[in-house]
Motif scaffolding. Structure first.
Motif, short mmCIF file in Angstrom:
data_model
loop_
_atom_site.label_atom_id
_atom_site.label_comp_id
_atom_site.label_asym_id
_atom_site.label_seq_id
_atom_site.Cartn_x
_atom_site.Cartn_y
_atom_site.Cartn_z
N MET A 117 -24.76 34.16 5.83
CA MET A 117 -24.80 35.53 6.37
C MET A 117 -23.61 36.31 5.86
O MET A 117 -22.47 35.99 6.11
CB MET A 117 -24.78 35.49 7.91
CG MET A 117 -24.82 36.85 8.57
SD MET A 117 -24.80 36.69 10.37
CE MET A 117 -24.85 38.41 10.82
N GLN A 124 -26.39 28.48 18.66
CA GLN A 124 -26.91 28.60 17.31
C GLN A 124 -28.38 28.19 17.26
O GLN A 124 -29.10 28.55 16.34
CB GLN A 124 -26.07 27.71 16.38
CG GLN A 124 -26.29 27.89 14.89
CD GLN A 124 -27.50 27.15 14.35
OE1 GLN A 124 -28.21 27.68 13.50
NE2 GLN A 124 -27.74 25.93 14.82
N PHE A 126 -31.38 32.23 14.14
CA PHE A 126 -30.66 31.22 13.38
C PHE A 126 -31.42 29.88 13.33
O PHE A 126 -32.16 29.63 12.41
CB PHE A 126 -29.24 31.05 13.93
CG PHE A 126 -28.46 32.34 13.91
CD1 PHE A 126 -28.21 32.99 12.72
CD2 PHE A 126 -28.02 32.92 15.09
CE1 PHE A 126 -27.51 34.18 12.68
CE2 PHE A 126 -27.32 34.11 15.07
CZ PHE A 126 -27.07 34.74 13.87
N ASP A 180 -30.41 26.88 12.64
CA ASP A 180 -30.03 26.06 11.50
C ASP A 180 -30.03 24.59 11.91
O ASP A 180 -29.36 24.20 12.87
CB ASP A 180 -28.63 26.47 11.03
CG ASP A 180 -28.27 25.88 9.68
OD1 ASP A 180 -28.76 24.78 9.36
OD2 ASP A 180 -27.49 26.52 8.96
N HIS A 226 -20.77 36.16 14.27
CA HIS A 226 -20.53 35.38 13.06
C HIS A 226 -19.04 35.12 12.93
O HIS A 226 -18.22 36.02 13.11
CB HIS A 226 -21.04 36.13 11.83
CG HIS A 226 -20.74 35.44 10.54
ND1 HIS A 226 -21.38 34.28 10.16
CD2 HIS A 226 -19.86 35.74 9.54
CE1 HIS A 226 -20.92 33.90 8.97
NE2 HIS A 226 -20.00 34.76 8.59
N HIS A 242 -19.91 29.94 11.23
CA HIS A 242 -20.75 29.62 12.39
C HIS A 242 -21.44 30.89 12.86
O HIS A 242 -20.85 31.97 12.86
CB HIS A 242 -19.89 29.08 13.55
CG HIS A 242 -19.10 27.87 13.20
ND1 HIS A 242 -17.87 27.60 13.76
CD2 HIS A 242 -19.35 26.84 12.35
CE1 HIS A 242 -17.40 26.46 13.27
NE2 HIS A 242 -18.27 25.99 12.42
N ASN A 243 -22.68 30.75 13.28
CA ASN A 243 -23.45 31.86 13.82
C ASN A 243 -23.94 31.52 15.23
O ASN A 243 -24.19 30.35 15.54
CB ASN A 243 -24.66 32.17 12.94
CG ASN A 243 -24.27 32.56 11.53
OD1 ASN A 243 -23.40 33.39 11.33
ND2 ASN A 243 -24.90 31.93 10.54
N SER A 244 -24.10 32.54 16.07
CA SER A 244 -24.61 32.31 17.42
C SER A 244 -25.24 33.59 17.94
O SER A 244 -24.93 34.70 17.50
CB SER A 244 -23.51 31.83 18.36
OG SER A 244 -22.46 32.78 18.43
#
Length: 210
Positions: free
Chosen positions: A1, A38, A43, A45, A185, A198-200
């Protein structure tokens, strides 16, 4: 991202807003708590698992009118506590890491507790449906310190980027309740390796006082 464009856009918007017409008002301050993960759209992932709780203090620095919107410029200070676990063993390759220990792969695959401190400069665009209900768009950026190395983010200095949509309801004369859907992010702008980030996505509940 990719978040470089988001950072530049928010900075430009902040300068544009500051150049606008200031509206005199008493300063707002608020306290917010939230939960994010996440393992949720957009997302999901499969390479890693991340859940996160946070508490955030917020102070309104300025307020402006921009067309039909009231725009708040915010200062934020937050503490984030995350649980992170790598699920894809490919990320345990030692080719790109320095100071590799014998139990490196075992440590990378173990669940980690991560502590973060973040300082944000943010804006909200508020559209008032009535004098007691407003919907708003939210964005904030800022530096942060993170306590643990993961396969996706180096420990130490990094950045915290947030965008969201929310609604706030006036409960009493000087007391609002807010609810915000926030996408976050974390990355370090390629200052250090690793930097996949890291994404959430999650919900934030808040009390705002004027």
């Amino acid at each position: 991202m990719r978040t470089s464009y988001l950072r530049v856009l928010l900075i430009l918007l902040t300068f544009q807003i500051v150049a606008g017409q200031e509206e005199s008002s008493s300063p707002d301050w608020g306290i917010h708590v939230g939960y994010a993960t996440q393992q949720a759209f957009p997302f999901k992932d499969k390479d890693y698992k991340l859940t996160q709780h946070h508490i955030l203090g917020q102070l309104r620095l300025q307020q402006f009118r921009l067309g039909d919107f009231k725009v708040d410029v915010l200062s934020e200070l937050g503490y984030y506590f995350s649980k992170h676990q790598l699920r894809n063993k490919w990320f345990t390759t030692t080719a790109y890491f320095d100071d590799i220990q014998d139990d490196f792969q075992e440590k990378m695959l173990a669940e980690k507790n991560i502590h973060q401190l973040a300082a944000h400069l943010g804006v909200t665009f508020n559209w008032f449906i009535s004098h007691k209900i407003a919907v708003f768009g939210y964005g904030s950026i800022g530096p942060m310190w993170t306590s643990q190395l993961t396969e996706r983010l180096a420990a130490g200095f990094a950045f915290s980027d947030n965008i969201g949509l929310g609604v706030k309801v006036k409960y009493k004369e000087h007391f609002w309740v807010s609810n915000t859907l926030v996408i976050r992010h974390e990355s370090n702008a390629d200052l250090k390796f690793p930097n996949s980030g890291h994404n959430s996505v999650g919900l934030r509940l808040g009390l705002v006082f004027n």
